[in-house]
Design a protein around this motif. Structure first.
Motif, PDB file in Angstrom:
ATOM      1  N   HIS A  71      20.016 -78.579 -24.949  1.00 14.19           N
ATOM      2  CA  HIS A  71      20.843 -79.146 -26.018  1.00 14.19           C
ATOM      3  C   HIS A  71      20.159 -80.338 -26.665  1.00 14.19           C
ATOM      4  CE1 HIS A  71      24.448 -80.754 -28.066  1.00 14.19           C
ATOM      5  NE2 HIS A  71      23.991 -81.929 -27.659  1.00 14.19           N
ATOM      6  N   TYR A  72      19.636 -81.240 -25.838  1.00 16.20           N
ATOM      7  CA  TYR A  72      19.064 -82.464 -26.389  1.00 16.20           C
ATOM      8  C   TYR A  72      17.656 -82.266 -26.938  1.00 16.20           C
ATOM      9  CZ  TYR A  72      22.950 -85.502 -25.546  1.00 16.20           C
ATOM     10  OH  TYR A  72      24.190 -86.101 -25.634  1.00 16.20           O
ATOM     11  N   LEU A  73      16.962 -81.219 -26.511  1.00 16.76           N
ATOM     12  CA  LEU A  73      15.705 -80.876 -27.160  1.00 16.76           C
ATOM     13  C   LEU A  73      15.960 -80.509 -28.620  1.00 16.76           C
ATOM     14  CD1 LEU A  73      12.663 -80.156 -27.145  1.00 16.76           C
ATOM     15  CD2 LEU A  73      13.321 -77.863 -26.379  1.00 16.76           C
ATOM     16  N   ASN A  74      17.016 -79.725 -28.833  1.00 10.14           N
ATOM     17  CA  ASN A  74      17.374 -79.364 -30.206  1.00 10.14           C
ATOM     18  C   ASN A  74      17.909 -80.566 -30.968  1.00 10.14           C
ATOM     19  OD1 ASN A  74      18.160 -77.302 -32.382  1.00 10.14           O
ATOM     20  ND2 ASN A  74      20.131 -78.233 -31.904  1.00 10.14           N
ATOM     21  N   ARG A  75      18.767 -81.338 -30.324  1.00  9.35           N
ATOM     22  CA  ARG A  75      19.454 -82.433 -31.012  1.00  9.35           C
ATOM     23  C   ARG A  75      18.520 -83.599 -31.342  1.00  9.35           C
ATOM     24  NH1 ARG A  75      24.683 -83.984 -31.888  1.00  9.35           N
ATOM     25  NH2 ARG A  75      25.138 -86.211 -31.877  1.00  9.35           N
ATOM     26  N   SER A  76      17.584 -83.883 -30.451  1.00 12.30           N
ATOM     27  CA  SER A  76      16.755 -85.079 -30.638  1.00 12.30           C
ATOM     28  C   SER A  76      15.441 -84.806 -31.351  1.00 12.30           C
ATOM     29  CB  SER A  76      16.470 -85.735 -29.280  1.00 12.30           C
ATOM     30  OG  SER A  76      15.705 -84.878 -28.455  1.00 12.30           O
ATOM     31  N   LEU A  77      14.957 -83.566 -31.319  1.00 16.31           N
ATOM     32  CA  LEU A  77      13.652 -83.288 -31.915  1.00 16.31           C
ATOM     33  C   LEU A  77      13.673 -82.136 -32.931  1.00 16.31           C
ATOM     34  CD1 LEU A  77      11.305 -83.683 -28.801  1.00 16.31           C
ATOM     35  CD2 LEU A  77      11.578 -85.258 -30.714  1.00 16.31           C
ATOM     36  N   ILE A  78      14.093 -80.963 -32.499  1.00 17.81           N
ATOM     37  CA  ILE A  78      13.992 -79.794 -33.371  1.00 17.81           C
ATOM     38  C   ILE A  78      14.831 -79.956 -34.636  1.00 17.81           C
ATOM     39  CG2 ILE A  78      14.423 -77.319 -33.571  1.00 17.81           C
ATOM     40  CD1 ILE A  78      13.810 -77.079 -30.585  1.00 17.81           C
ATOM     41  N   SER A  79      16.102 -80.308 -34.469  1.00 16.93           N
ATOM     42  CA  SER A  79      16.989 -80.419 -35.631  1.00 16.93           C
ATOM     43  C   SER A  79      16.569 -81.516 -36.604  1.00 16.93           C
ATOM     44  CB  SER A  79      18.433 -80.637 -35.164  1.00 16.93           C
ATOM     45  OG  SER A  79      19.302 -80.776 -36.268  1.00 16.93           O
ATOM     46  N   PRO A  80      16.341 -82.769 -36.143  1.00 14.64           N
ATOM     47  CA  PRO A  80      15.957 -83.802 -37.116  1.00 14.64           C
ATOM     48  C   PRO A  80      14.611 -83.560 -37.781  1.00 14.64           C
ATOM     49  CG  PRO A  80      15.823 -84.656 -34.876  1.00 14.64           C
ATOM     50  CD  PRO A  80      16.533 -83.338 -34.796  1.00 14.64           C
ATOM     51  N   LEU A  81      13.671 -82.950 -37.056  1.00 13.57           N
ATOM     52  CA  LEU A  81      12.366 -82.687 -37.654  1.00 13.57           C
ATOM     53  C   LEU A  81      12.428 -81.570 -38.698  1.00 13.57           C
ATOM     54  CD1 LEU A  81      10.005 -83.031 -34.549  1.00 13.57           C
ATOM     55  CD2 LEU A  81      10.322 -84.645 -36.443  1.00 13.57           C
ATOM     56  N   ARG A  82      13.486 -80.772 -38.675  1.00  8.52           N
ATOM     57  CA  ARG A  82      13.681 -79.726 -39.672  1.00  8.52           C
ATOM     58  C   ARG A  82      14.561 -80.190 -40.828  1.00  8.52           C
ATOM     59  NH1 ARG A  82      16.578 -75.708 -38.251  1.00  8.52           N
ATOM     60  NH2 ARG A  82      15.594 -74.181 -39.629  1.00  8.52           N
ATOM     61  N   THR A  83      15.066 -81.421 -40.735  1.00  7.77           N
ATOM     62  CA  THR A  83      15.965 -81.944 -41.758  1.00  7.77           C
ATOM     63  C   THR A  83      15.161 -82.486 -42.940  1.00  7.77           C
ATOM     64  OG1 THR A  83      17.602 -82.546 -40.083  1.00  7.77           O
ATOM     65  CG2 THR A  83      17.798 -83.614 -42.225  1.00  7.77           C
ATOM     66  N   PRO A  84      15.404 -81.989 -44.156  1.00 10.95           N
ATOM     67  CA  PRO A  84      14.645 -82.473 -45.320  1.00 10.95           C
ATOM     68  C   PRO A  84      14.857 -83.952 -45.593  1.00 10.95           C
ATOM     69  CG  PRO A  84      15.832 -80.446 -45.828  1.00 10.95           C
ATOM     70  CD  PRO A  84      16.338 -80.920 -44.514  1.00 10.95           C
ATOM     71  N   SER A  85      16.080 -84.429 -45.385  1.00 11.70           N
ATOM     72  CA  SER A  85      16.369 -85.841 -45.644  1.00 11.70           C
ATOM     73  C   SER A  85      17.618 -86.240 -44.881  1.00 11.70           C
ATOM     74  CB  SER A  85      16.583 -86.082 -47.145  1.00 11.70           C
ATOM     75  OG  SER A  85      17.718 -85.373 -47.607  1.00 11.70           O
ATOM     76  N   ARG A  86      17.730 -87.511 -44.597  1.00 13.71           N
ATOM     77  CA  ARG A  86      18.921 -88.064 -43.946  1.00 13.71           C
ATOM     78  C   ARG A  86      19.107 -89.480 -44.459  1.00 13.71           C
ATOM     79  NH1 ARG A  86      21.768 -86.788 -39.241  1.00 13.71           N
ATOM     80  NH2 ARG A  86      20.227 -85.186 -38.703  1.00 13.71           N
ATOM     81  N   SER A  87      20.338 -89.826 -44.784  1.00 15.20           N
ATOM     82  CA  SER A  87      20.620 -91.151 -45.322  1.00 15.20           C
ATOM     83  C   SER A  87      20.213 -92.240 -44.334  1.00 15.20           C
ATOM     84  CB  SER A  87      22.116 -91.281 -45.637  1.00 15.20           C
ATOM     85  OG  SER A  87      22.519 -90.335 -46.587  1.00 15.20           O
ATOM     86  N   LYS A  88      19.795 -93.376 -44.868  1.00 16.46           N
ATOM     87  CA  LYS A  88      19.482 -94.506 -44.002  1.00 16.46           C
ATOM     88  C   LYS A  88      20.736 -94.963 -43.264  1.00 16.46           C
ATOM     89  CE  LYS A  88      15.450 -96.415 -46.368  1.00 16.46           C
ATOM     90  NZ  LYS A  88      14.841 -97.631 -46.951  1.00 16.46           N
ATOM     91  N   SER A  89      20.507 -95.566 -42.114  1.00 12.99           N
ATOM     92  CA  SER A  89      21.614 -95.986 -41.264  1.00 12.99           C
ATOM     93  C   SER A  89      21.499 -97.467 -40.962  1.00 12.99           C
ATOM     94  CB  SER A  89      21.582 -95.185 -39.959  1.00 12.99           C
ATOM     95  OG  SER A  89      22.575 -95.619 -39.066  1.00 12.99           O
ATOM     96  N   HIS A  90      22.660 -98.134 -40.881  1.00 15.81           N
ATOM     97  CA  HIS A  90      22.644 -99.534 -40.472  1.00 15.81           C
ATOM     98  C   HIS A  90      22.200 -99.620 -39.021  1.00 15.81           C
ATOM     99  CE1 HIS A  90      24.087-103.577 -39.419  1.00 15.81           C
ATOM    100  NE2 HIS A  90      23.966-103.835 -40.717  1.00 15.81           N
TER     101      HIS A  90
END
Length: 255
Positions: A56-75
């Motif tokens: 689960h966390y392999l997908n959540r922490s690496l695979i999914s975000p690295l496949r995301t074209p963009s993500r809004s900045k976060s405080h």
């Protein structure tokens, strides 16, 4: 102070599997400290469940975000709080699964139907999470492909650059606004059913004294995500006048 959305997401989510792995192998309650180190084999139920957690966390922490074209900045406060939660949760889950309590409960687990019902729910929730995340990723990919020129023109005209938003459709998105939340709840409820005895519901006090980390994680997920889902649902309704009126918030046909 704002930080990169993708980089901060990776950093804060990696904390959980790292804390989990360390606690599973080295916690004070680990069977290794009693001269009975759990076999690091999928034929051992605690290790099998540890593998599901790490998948689960392999997908959540690496695979999914690295496949995301963009993500809004976060405080900076958001990833800081998430690091704290993930550190505690990962450590608790790893400690529990390597403890004598889990070893006793999971002895013979592979022959119990409820164990496989829980694993099946975990797999269903995990797959649902990926499917619905992919729908959101496709919206961002299409926006990035079609909107580069428009974004540049808006910047040149002094307008603020904003992330693209659209109404998602397909699968559970036809029923609820946040199917990824719902699928994650199904995933961790299944994990808890497979990994741990049910806590007592006789009273709040008895619940607190019998709840184990897998159920504590499931309850905390619902508690933290439910208000966000409701707020996000209202945001969709206010931003898109044609937002489907029949679409519920996070539980199909119920809420």
């Amino acid at each position: 102070m704002d930080v990169s959305g993708i980089k901060s997401w990776i950093a804060m989510e990696l904390v959980s599997p790292l804390a989990f792995t360390y606690a599973f192998l080295h916690s004070p309650l680990s069977l290794a400290n009693f001269g009975n180190s759990p076999a690091l084999s999928l034929s051992n139920p605690p290790t099998f469940l540890a593998g599901l957690y790490l998948i689960h966390y392999l997908n959540r922490s690496l695979i999914s975000p690295l496949r995301t074209p963009s993500r809004s900045k976060s405080h900076i406060a958001v990833p800081t709080l998430a690091v704290s939660f993930n550190l505690i949760n990962g450590a608790l889950m790893g400690t529990y699964l390597s403890s004598p309590l889990a070893e006793r409960f999971l002895t013979g687990a592979f022959s119990r139907p409820l164990f496989w019902v829980g694993v099946g729910l975990w797999a269903l929730g995990f797959a649902g999470n990926i499917i619905h995340d992919e729908i959101l990723l496709n919206i961002r990919r299409k926006a990035k492909a079609k909107g580069k020129a428009k974004v540049q023109a808006d910047d040149n005209n002094g307008k603020n650059k904003q992330e693209h938003y659209a109404v998602p459709h397909g699968w559970l998105y036809d029923l609820i606004s946040y199917p990824n939340y719902f699928c994650e709840w199904i995933e961790w409820l299944g994990f808890a059913l497979a990994a741990s005895p049910l806590p007592s519901l006789a009273s709040f006090g008895s619940f607190l004294t019998t709840v184990t980390p897998p159920y504590l994680f499931f309850c905390s997920e619902v508690f933290l995500m439910l208000p966000r889902a409701y707020k996000g649902h209202k945001w969709y309704q206010s931003r898109f006048p044609d937002y489907p009126a029949e679409r519920k918030v996070v539980v199909p046909f119920v809420f």
